[in-house]
Write a protein that holds these residues in place. Structure first.
Motif, PDB file in Angstrom:
ATOM      1  N   UNK A  98       0.699  -1.135  -0.039  1.00 55.95           N
ATOM      2  CA  UNK A  98      -0.107   0.116  -0.008  1.00 55.95           C
ATOM      3  C   UNK A  98       1.039   1.448   0.193  1.00 55.95           C
ATOM      4  N   UNK A  99       0.609   1.958  -0.843  1.00 59.80           N
ATOM      5  CA  UNK A  99       1.522   3.376  -1.116  1.00 59.80           C
ATOM      6  C   UNK A  99       0.390   4.356  -0.900  1.00 59.80           C
ATOM      7  N   UNK A 100       0.612   5.655  -0.394  1.00 60.56           N
ATOM      8  CA  UNK A 100      -0.216   6.826  -0.364  1.00 60.56           C
ATOM      9  C   UNK A 100       0.517   7.964  -0.915  1.00 60.56           C
ATOM     10  N   UNK A 101      -0.127   8.580  -1.842  1.00 56.74           N
ATOM     11  CA  UNK A 101       0.287   9.699  -2.835  1.00 56.74           C
ATOM     12  C   UNK A 101      -0.244  11.090  -2.253  1.00 56.74           C
ATOM     13  N   UNK A 106       4.609  10.048  -3.715  1.00 54.45           N
ATOM     14  CA  UNK A 106       4.344   8.987  -2.670  1.00 54.45           C
ATOM     15  C   UNK A 106       5.010   9.533  -1.222  1.00 54.45           C
ATOM     16  N   UNK A 107       4.177   9.335  -0.212  1.00 57.22           N
ATOM     17  CA  UNK A 107       4.684  10.040   0.906  1.00 57.22           C
ATOM     18  C   UNK A 107       4.685   8.961   2.113  1.00 57.22           C
ATOM     19  N   UNK A 108       4.106   8.101   1.758  1.00 54.93           N
ATOM     20  CA  UNK A 108       4.383   6.838   2.579  1.00 54.93           C
ATOM     21  C   UNK A 108       4.048   5.441   1.764  1.00 54.93           C
ATOM     22  N   UNK A 109       4.825   4.387   2.286  1.00 54.20           N
ATOM     23  CA  UNK A 109       4.590   3.030   1.588  1.00 54.20           C
ATOM     24  C   UNK A 109       4.802   2.070   2.661  1.00 54.20           C
ATOM     25  N   UNK A 110       3.825   1.036   2.644  1.00 55.07           N
ATOM     26  CA  UNK A 110       3.904  -0.134   3.526  1.00 55.07           C
ATOM     27  C   UNK A 110       3.711  -1.419   2.737  1.00 55.07           C
ATOM     28  N   UNK A 111       4.843  -2.374   2.944  1.00 54.11           N
ATOM     29  CA  UNK A 111       4.666  -3.710   2.508  1.00 54.11           C
ATOM     30  C   UNK A 111       4.711  -4.839   3.567  1.00 54.11           C
ATOM     31  N   UNK A 112       3.791  -5.496   3.598  1.00 56.51           N
ATOM     32  CA  UNK A 112       3.785  -6.496   4.647  1.00 56.51           C
ATOM     33  C   UNK A 112       3.857  -7.942   4.017  1.00 56.51           C
TER      34      UNK A 112
END
Ligand code: IPD
Ligand code: CA
Ligand code: CA
Length: 260
Positions: A98-101, A106-112
């Motif tokens: 999940x990335x948030x632009x 892109x200001x934040x990115x999470x990979x689980x």
């Protein structure tokens, strides 16, 4: 924001873990290699309902259901299950990405990484982490000693963008090349110094959005094959520890010569 993204990525991961190895329905997308399972759909539904509840005006671009415009400057870019082929065949390498632009950046990115329970995350300007441990790219500067990773698109039989020749060229010029089956995990392994570099063609924005930021915040470089700033909507990606980037760019020119 980051905490909320981390929370929902883990929740989605739990759904995927629960479904792993059980019976689930599978459908074909563009061809018999390109699968979607009911677990991909469930994960996406969960993430989308969380966003609509918490941030009702944010836009969403999600792999299985397409885009939903919002009336704000924020866009969530979601791969609800990256590594569907692995998941469907019982190979425990898959993730939620999940990335948030904000205004296109892109200001934040999470990979689980679901089965390893590794939560990779990055916020613009604040470094990258795996769980609460800071991660960095490695400092190898010799491509011959590097372990690289790549992936192949679902239309590989058509050999798009000389994917097969380029793969052969990297095999000849590195210590080893791996193919894990989750682009988001590939990027996180570059960010944490496991792999020295990663390239792939025909990717989608949800494959790269979060992982690109995680590599950059870990000190790596991400570009297209011409060494230009990467546009996540433009399909091809080259990510590295920075030191071997130039050499990888040279090898990607394989289609221009047959000297490799
Ligand atoms: C795929 C994976 C794979 C890559 C493919 C992607 P999916 O995503 O990231 O590693 O090689 O190009 O499409 O379909 O499992 O979400
Ligand atoms: Ca994907
Ligand atoms: Ca997916």
């Amino acid at each position: 924001m980051l905490e909320k993204v981390q929370f929902i990525a883990k929740e989605a991961g739990n759904i995927i873990k629960e479904g792993f190895g059980k019976n689930f329905s599978i459908e074909f997308k563009t061809n018999e290699s390109n699968l979607v399972t009911e677990i991909d759909q469930k994960s996406e539904q969960l993430i989308k309902s969380f966003i609509t509840k918490e941030f009702p005006n944010h836009g969403i671009l999600a792999e299985e259901s397409g885009s939903m415009d919002g009336d704000s400057e924020y866009l969530w870019i979601i791969d609800p299950l990256d590594g569907t082929t692995n998941f469907a065949h019982g190979l425990p390498i898959f993730s939620v990405s999940i990335g948030v632009q904000k205004k296109g950046e892109t200001i934040c990115g999470v990979v689980f990484d679901v089965m390893r329970e590794c939560l990779y995350s990055a916020e613009l300007g604040s470094g990258s982490y795996c769980n609460s441990q800071k991660i960095n790219v490695n400092n190898n500067n010799n491509i011959k000693r590097s372990v690289l990773v790549t992936g192949f698109p679902y239309d590989i039989s058509e050999n798009p963008e000389f994917a097969i020749e380029r793969f052969a060229a990297f095999l000849r010029n590195s210590r080893a090349v791996r193919r894990l089956g989750s682009a988001a995990i590939d990027l996180c392994y570059v960010a944490s110094g496991v792999f020295d570099g990663y390239w792939e063609v025909s990717l989608q924005p949800w494959d790269m959005c979060a992982g690109k930021l995680i590599v950059e915040e870990a000190g790596g470089i991400v570009t297209n094959f011409k060494n230009e700033k990467l546009d996540i909507f433009s399909k091809q990606i080259l990510a590295s520890n920075g030191n071997i980037h130039k050499e990888m760019l040279e090898i990607l020119k394989i289609h221009e010569s047959d000297n490799y």
